[in-house]
Design a protein around this motif. Sequence first.
Motif, PDB file in Angstrom:
ATOM      1  N   ILE A  61     154.929 120.274  26.184  1.00 50.16           N
ATOM      2  CA  ILE A  61     155.654 119.887  24.976  1.00 50.16           C
ATOM      3  C   ILE A  61     155.468 120.940  23.893  1.00 50.16           C
ATOM      4  O   ILE A  61     156.407 121.289  23.173  1.00 50.16           O
ATOM      5  N   LYS A  62     154.269 121.467  23.785  1.00 53.52           N
ATOM      6  CA  LYS A  62     154.039 122.532  22.806  1.00 53.52           C
ATOM      7  C   LYS A  62     154.933 123.736  23.102  1.00 53.52           C
ATOM      8  O   LYS A  62     155.555 124.304  22.200  1.00 53.52           O
ATOM      9  N   GLN A  63     155.001 124.108  24.364  1.00 54.33           N
ATOM     10  CA  GLN A  63     155.784 125.267  24.752  1.00 54.33           C
ATOM     11  C   GLN A  63     157.268 125.066  24.477  1.00 54.33           C
ATOM     12  O   GLN A  63     157.973 126.003  24.091  1.00 54.33           O
ATOM     13  N   ASN A  64     157.755 123.843  24.629  1.00 51.67           N
ATOM     14  CA  ASN A  64     159.184 123.582  24.513  1.00 51.67           C
ATOM     15  C   ASN A  64     159.604 123.059  23.144  1.00 51.67           C
ATOM     16  O   ASN A  64     160.788 122.821  22.925  1.00 51.67           O
ATOM     17  N   SER A  65     158.667 122.862  22.226  1.00 48.82           N
ATOM     18  CA  SER A  65     159.006 122.299  20.922  1.00 48.82           C
ATOM     19  C   SER A  65     159.742 123.314  20.064  1.00 48.82           C
ATOM     20  O   SER A  65     159.604 124.520  20.225  1.00 48.82           O
ATOM     21  N   GLU A  66     160.511 122.801  19.127  1.00 49.65           N
ATOM     22  CA  GLU A  66     161.331 123.651  18.262  1.00 49.65           C
ATOM     23  C   GLU A  66     160.580 124.118  17.023  1.00 49.65           C
ATOM     24  O   GLU A  66     160.914 125.119  16.431  1.00 49.65           O
ATOM     25  N   GLN A  67     159.545 123.375  16.618  1.00 51.73           N
ATOM     26  CA  GLN A  67     158.772 123.747  15.446  1.00 51.73           C
ATOM     27  C   GLN A  67     157.290 123.580  15.745  1.00 51.73           C
ATOM     28  O   GLN A  67     156.896 123.084  16.801  1.00 51.73           O
ATOM     29  N   MET A  68     156.452 124.002  14.799  1.00 51.64           N
ATOM     30  CA  MET A  68     155.006 124.007  15.003  1.00 51.64           C
ATOM     31  C   MET A  68     154.416 122.651  14.639  1.00 51.64           C
ATOM     32  O   MET A  68     154.432 122.246  13.484  1.00 51.64           O
ATOM     33  N   VAL A  69     153.860 121.968  15.635  1.00 48.11           N
ATOM     34  CA  VAL A  69     153.241 120.667  15.440  1.00 48.11           C
ATOM     35  C   VAL A  69     152.003 120.602  16.325  1.00 48.11           C
ATOM     36  O   VAL A  69     152.054 120.973  17.497  1.00 48.11           O
ATOM     37  N   ASP A  70     150.892 120.155  15.774  1.00 43.80           N
ATOM     38  CA  ASP A  70     149.691 119.873  16.561  1.00 43.80           C
ATOM     39  C   ASP A  70     149.573 118.375  16.743  1.00 43.80           C
ATOM     40  O   ASP A  70     149.863 117.615  15.817  1.00 43.80           O
ATOM     41  N   SER A  71     149.099 117.951  17.914  1.00 39.83           N
ATOM     42  CA  SER A  71     149.004 116.517  18.183  1.00 39.83           C
ATOM     43  C   SER A  71     147.684 116.153  18.845  1.00 39.83           C
ATOM     44  O   SER A  71     147.081 116.949  19.552  1.00 39.83           O
ATOM     45  N   ILE A  72     147.274 114.945  18.566  1.00 39.76           N
ATOM     46  CA  ILE A  72     146.212 114.279  19.314  1.00 39.76           C
ATOM     47  C   ILE A  72     146.838 113.012  19.858  1.00 39.76           C
ATOM     48  O   ILE A  72     147.500 112.276  19.117  1.00 39.76           O
TER      49      ILE A  72
END
Length: 977
Positions: A61-72
Amino acid sequence: MRRSNRSYRNFMLAGASALTIGAIGATSFAYAQTASPAAGDDLQEIVVTGLRKSIESSQAIKQNSEQMVDSITATDIGALPDRSVTEALQRISGITIQRTPDPRDADRISVEGDGVQVRGLSWVRGEFNGRDSFSAKSGRTLSFADIPSELMAGVDVYKNPSADLVEGGIGGTINLRTRLPFDSEERILAYSADYSYGDLVGKGKPSGSALYSDRWNTGIGEVGVLIDVADGKFASRTDTVSVDPFQARTDLVPGQTVYVPTGFGYRSLEFTRERKGIVGALQWRPSSDLEFTAQYIRSEATEESLENAIGLDSGTGNGPAAGTSFKYDAQGNYISGTIADTVGGTTNNPDVIDSRYDIKESVTSDYSLHMKWTPTKNWNISGDAQYIDATSKQLDFTVFEALTNPLPAATLTLNGSGLPTINIPANSSFISNPANYYYNAAMDYHNNNEAHEWAERLDAEYSFDDADWLKSFRFGVRHTDRKSITRETNYNWGGVVQSWGANGIQTLNQTTPGASSASVWPLQNFYRGGVTVPTQFVIPSASLSKGFYNGVAAQLKALSAADSFGNWVPFNGDYSSYNGGGAGVNTQTEETTAGYALVRFEHDVPFFGGNKPFDGNVGFRVVNTDAQGSGNANFVTVTNLNGAPSSDLAFANGARTVISGGRNYTDLLPSVNLRLKLRDDLQWRFAFAQSIVRPDFSQLQPSLNIGATAGLLDSSGHCQSLGTGATGNCVYQWTGYAGNPNLKPMRSNQFDTSIEWYFAPTGSITAAVFNKDVFDFITTSPQNVAFTNNGVTRNVLVVQPYNAGQGSVKGFEFGYTQFYDFLPGILSGLGFQGNVTFVQSEGGRNAAANPYDATQVTNAAPTSTSLPLEGMSKWSYNLAGIYQKGPFEFRLAYNWRQRYLLTTSAANINIPAWSDDYGQLDASFFYTVNSYLKVGVEAANLTDAQTRILVGYPGHLTYHNWVDADRRYAFVIRGSL
C-alpha cells in the motif's frame, strides 16, 4: 458467499493511501485496510497470517499510494500493536512522544507517554475517521491518551497534506480509524482480554474488548451492524528523587562563584486509569450506487493519582553544616556535603510534607452520518454530517504538613546523571509521632470544561474516460460551528496553621482533621531499593486527600480561619469570580467555511532516455475562519496613591466588565503530490503544501487585568519609579496581562521528497528529506496598548500573545525493513525494521503557556534565542528485531529520543526544564493456538529505564529529577467465535 466464522478478516485502509515506516515491523500485529467495495466487486481480504503478511500488505500500500501517509494498523480485532495509541505512534519515523502530562510539570511523569510531536512540532491535528475530534480542555486538540486502543482499526499519520484533508495541523494530521460492518463479507464475533501488571506498583488490572459485526441482504437492500466495546484499566507507580535548582553563591568560597542546590527530596506517585469506549455503526446499501453509514463513538477516561512527597528546602542561605565543607567540581558546581539551613548550622527544615490527589474525567461523544452516491460510472458524491460533544473536569487537592522542630542537617552526594546519595538522619520516634506535625497549608485547583461542534461536508469526484493526463477531478465544501467553554481556577495555595500564629501551633492530635487522618509513609521498595530513605514520616492519609468534597476542605478552612495567619479559602464553585492566571471562564466560538479542488493525473513522461510512469495530484483549499470570544476586563483599585490625578483614580476604579473580541480571516492553501516510478521497485516522490494551525483558545481569550506601579513626582513634574508596592502620588506605569483575540494562525510552507526502493515483498529502504518554513509564530511579550475605562484612556504596557517572526524546521528520515528469507531453516523467520529521524529548527519561538505569569513570559520571550523549540529532539530512532514462523510471533523493539526542551518555565522553579536522552525496550510474544485463539505476553520498559529531567540554561544545566517507573507486563488472549 459467507465463509466460516472460524476466521476473521483484516480491514483494508480507506482511500488507498497508507504507508508504514518502522511502525509495522516494530509491532506484533499490523494490517492494511482499503475502502469498502461497491456491491458486486470482489472483496480483497488478507487472512491473518502474522507479521510477514502484515508487513507485505503495508509495504504494497505504501508503494502504491498517491501521497505520503504513515500507518499503524491492527491485524487482530482489539489489538493495536502497543498498549496505548500514544505508545504505538512513537514507532513511526518522525514521531516522538513526551512523558509528562503537562510540559510545565517537570516533576510528574506519564508512564505510557502523553503528548505527540510530528517532526518536532506539537501542533498536530487529531481526527476520528477523517472527521474532527477533540477533548474539552481548550476545545482544540485530541488527547490520544484518553482513547481506548482496543477500538482502533488503525492510525494514519499525514505529514504533508493534500487539498482534500481538513486544515489545522502544521506538524501533521493523525487520523484514528475504526471499523465498519461492510469492511467484511462475513459475521465477526471477536474478543480480547488481558491482565496487565506493574512490578513497582505491585498491582494488576484487567482489560477487555468485544466486537460484533454482521451484514444481511434484506428487502430494503443490504444492512450491516457493528458494535465494538472496550474497558481498559491500568495502574502504575513512579518514584522520584529530586534536587532543587542550583543557586549562584559568592559567600561560600572566597573570591569564587559556586553553585549550590537549595534542597532535595523524594516523591512517589501511584496512578490508576480506566478507559471505556464504544463504537457503533449501522450501514445501509439500498442499491449498488447508494450507501449510508451512521456511526457513534464514545470515549471516556478517568485518571486518578495519589502522590506523597517529602522535601528539604534549606533555602538560598544554606551552607556546610558545622565542622564540614562542600566539595565542588572544576566549574564550581556542588558535588557533595552536609547541608544545613545556615552556614555552620546543624539543622535542616522539611519544606514539603504533602499528599496530593488528582482526578480527571473526560468524555467525548461523536455522532456522524455519511452518504456515498455513485449516480454514474464517472461520478462519486459523498456527504457528511457530524456532532461532537466533549466534557472534562478535574480536581487537584494538596494537603501540606510541617514538623514542629527541624531535622538534623542532611548529606547529599551527586553522581552526575546517576542517582544522588541522600542521608536524612531523622529520629524515628520523633518523625513517626503525629503530635509533632501540623497542617500548615492547602492548595486546590478545579476545572470544568465543555466543547461542542457541528460539522458538515459535501464532496464530489468526476473520473475521466481515456483522458491523456487527467485521471479525476475532486472538489468539496465543509462547514463547522464550534463552541468551547473553559472554566478554570488558579492553583489556590494558602496557609492553614502557621508556627508564628498567635494561638501557637495546633498539632495533628489537637485538630480536626486530626491524627487519625494521617499515616506513616512506608516508602516500601522506594526506587527499587536504590535510594536510602527514612521510612517513618507521617503524611496526610489518602482518605484525607480525596476528601475535598466530603468535609475536609471545610475542616481545613475552619482551621485556617482560627489561625491568626491562616489565609486558605477553598474554591466556592463560582468560576466567574476568578480572573488572571489564565483562570476564570473563557467562552470561544469558531465558525469555518472551506472549499477545495483537486486534480488527479497520471501519464508516462520521458526520463533519462525512457518513458516513466508519473502520477499525483495538484489542488488548493480555501478556508474562512470567524473566531469570537468573551472574557473579563479587570481594572485594579489603586490604594497606594496619595494626591494622584483624579483621572488616574477614575481609570483604576476596580471595575470588572465583560469584554469580547475576535478575528475573521481567510487562507488559501495549495498542495502538490507527485510520484515518478523510476523502476517497478524504485520511485521518487515530491510534495509541497501550505498549512495553518489556529491559536489555542486560551491564547485567544479577550481577557484583561490592569494594575498600576506607583511613582513620585520630581521637581520637574516627572513621575519617577518607586518600585513595586511603594506609595506615591502619581502612576509611574500602567501594566497589564491579556489574551489576544486578534491572533492570526501560524502558517507553514512545507516540502517533502523521498526515494523508496522495494527490493522484496517484505523488504524496503526509504529515505525522506523535509523542510517547513513557519510564519507568524505566536510568542508573548510586553507591548504598549491604549485602553479606555470609565471614560479615561491610558497607555498600558500589556503582556499578551502576538504573532511575530518566522523560522524553519528541517531534517530527514531513513527507514529499512527486511525479512532474511535466505537464512536456513527456522532462522528464515528473522526480520528487522529500523528508522532514524533528524530534526533541526532555526528562528522558531516559544509562547508562554500562561500570558498572565511574568516568569513564563520572560523565559519564552524572543530574546531567549538560546532556547530551542519546546518538544523537539534532534535525533530519534526505532530498532525492532522481529520473528514470524508458523504459529510463533516475536518482537523486541527499542525506541530512543535525544534530550529536548520540555518547557521554558517549569512550574514552581520558573526556569527551563529539559527531558534527558531516553530509550525504552519493549517486547511481545504470541502463539497462535488455532483459528479461534491467540495467546501472548507483552512487556514494556524491560530495562527499567529512568526518566531524567534537567533544569537551567544551555551551558549550565543540572539534573533535577530522577524518575523510576514500572516494568509493565500484560498477559493477553485474543480470538474469534
